[in-house]
Design an enzyme around this catalytic site. Sequence first.
Site, mmCIF file in Angstrom:
data_model
loop_
_atom_site.group_PDB
_atom_site.id
_atom_site.type_symbol
_atom_site.label_atom_id
_atom_site.label_comp_id
_atom_site.label_asym_id
_atom_site.label_seq_id
_atom_site.Cartn_x
_atom_site.Cartn_y
_atom_site.Cartn_z
ATOM 1 N N ASP A 133 5.842 1.825 6.749
ATOM 2 C CA ASP A 133 4.482 1.304 6.602
ATOM 3 C C ASP A 133 3.748 2.232 5.622
ATOM 4 O O ASP A 133 3.223 3.241 6.037
ATOM 5 C CB ASP A 133 3.795 1.281 7.968
ATOM 6 C CG ASP A 133 2.394 0.714 7.905
ATOM 7 O OD1 ASP A 133 1.984 0.253 6.832
ATOM 8 O OD2 ASP A 133 1.698 0.758 8.942
ATOM 9 N N HIS B 197 0.832 -1.212 0.000
ATOM 10 C CA HIS B 197 0.000 0.000 0.000
ATOM 11 C C HIS B 197 0.864 1.260 0.000
ATOM 12 O O HIS B 197 1.885 1.336 0.674
ATOM 13 C CB HIS B 197 -1.038 -0.011 1.120
ATOM 14 C CG HIS B 197 -0.536 0.081 2.523
ATOM 15 N ND1 HIS B 197 -0.262 1.289 3.127
ATOM 16 C CD2 HIS B 197 -0.296 -0.873 3.454
ATOM 17 C CE1 HIS B 197 0.113 1.066 4.382
ATOM 18 N NE2 HIS B 197 0.117 -0.239 4.609
ATOM 19 N N ASP C 7 3.770 -5.992 3.650
ATOM 20 C CA ASP C 7 3.504 -4.890 4.570
ATOM 21 C C ASP C 7 4.531 -4.949 5.698
ATOM 22 O O ASP C 7 5.503 -5.695 5.594
ATOM 23 C CB ASP C 7 2.053 -5.022 5.118
ATOM 24 C CG ASP C 7 1.431 -3.671 5.454
ATOM 25 O OD1 ASP C 7 2.118 -2.821 6.043
ATOM 26 O OD2 ASP C 7 0.240 -3.464 5.146
ATOM 27 N N GLU D 293 -5.134 1.930 2.281
ATOM 28 C CA GLU D 293 -5.101 0.739 3.135
ATOM 29 C C GLU D 293 -5.385 1.114 4.582
ATOM 30 O O GLU D 293 -6.105 0.415 5.292
ATOM 31 C CB GLU D 293 -3.728 0.052 3.027
ATOM 32 C CG GLU D 293 -3.655 -1.322 3.681
ATOM 33 C CD GLU D 293 -3.202 -1.324 5.140
ATOM 34 O OE1 GLU D 293 -3.225 -2.395 5.762
ATOM 35 O OE2 GLU D 293 -2.834 -0.256 5.684
ATOM 36 N N GLU D 294 -4.780 2.218 5.004
ATOM 37 C CA GLU D 294 -4.837 2.585 6.427
ATOM 38 C C GLU D 294 -6.234 2.983 6.894
ATOM 39 O O GLU D 294 -6.486 3.108 8.078
ATOM 40 C CB GLU D 294 -3.843 3.721 6.719
ATOM 41 C CG GLU D 294 -2.376 3.344 6.505
ATOM 42 C CD GLU D 294 -1.825 2.378 7.559
ATOM 43 O OE1 GLU D 294 -2.573 2.005 8.482
ATOM 44 O OE2 GLU D 294 -0.655 1.990 7.431
HETATM 45 ZN ZN ZN Z 1 0.639 -1.106 6.474
#
Ligand code: ZN
Length: 354
Positions: free
Chosen positions: A179, A64, A234, A211-212
């Site tokens: 991330d 992501h 990830d 994604e978050e």
């Molecule tokens: Zn992530």
Amino acid sequence: MEKNKMLKVLSELNGVPGNETQVKNFLAKELEEVCDTVTYDKIGSVIGKIVGKEEGPRIMIAGHMDEIGFMVTQITKGGYLKVLPLGGWWGQVVLAQQVTVTTSEGKEYRGVIGSKPPHILTPEEVKKPTDIKNIFIDLGVDDKEAVEALGVQIGDMVTPYIEFTEMANPDYLLGKAWDNRIGCLVALDVAKNLKNEEHNNVVYAVGTVQEEVGLRGAGTTANIVNPDVAIAVDVTIATDIPGGDDTCKFGEGPQILVYDGGLVGHRGLRAKMLEVAKKHDIPVQLGHLRRGGTDAGRMSLAHDGAPSVSLCIPSRYIHSHTSMIHRKDYENCVKLVTELVKELDKESVDKLTY
Ligand code: ZN
């Protein structure tokens, strides 16, 4: 581009959920050099396709592109910005941190999340972390009019500010947004590796959006790709720190999650990955996350479903301004996914599906 430069660039690009353009443009350009085609969904995700064998299984490798950050919700009379969190933030880690505010025109300004010194905190305030609702950003200007003159508007993105740094041991890499820029880089590196390799699959190296805030780009892209096998690359939480349980260690390889908040890792695919890791002498760890998930959860449910796993790079201090990863874990993750693709074909993928 030299490896460290690549890590630095990807870490320092700014992109919160719904505002991933900087990352998407960069990734698309890189993918274009090695993929047969590069296409997009309609909400900003990018899909690079590498054909090894036309009718082969479709293997989706996704990272992501969004990072956790904030969105401007209000400009106060005094010239401060109120914000809402995009992704999971904890009050304890936000105060007195520097941020970048990016306007819709692409102008960037440095800000700091204001904090009270201990002298003026009440005894109650001392005891608990700040409520994210109460934080504010100071851009260092006089008032609301001055903020507006900069072009800052409601809805603008706010991202952590920190420079990529190699630590005392240069394999320890400090930066923002590991991330999940590191997942994007793994997907890209696998695409680059496969350019010169024969394999029996159609591989999709994908950068997903949002994604978050709910795995949204994973949903749209998996609908397009319709994967036979899906891997979300990830980060996971390294626990080799004081107070940690040492079940996820730095430098001991990427971690295959057997369980996370959105997915029970596919047993057959996991077994295949462990077999490939063993054959090629690639270190790998097994672990779980009781809460929180990855794009794999969503990809596993596209159409009639796809064997899926979350493959994660151990990371310290995620969901804060400053996180750390180990270079070897990243490199071994690229190796593992590359070798896995080379070993998969129609027959072995059929066998995974029970
Ligand atoms: Zn992530």
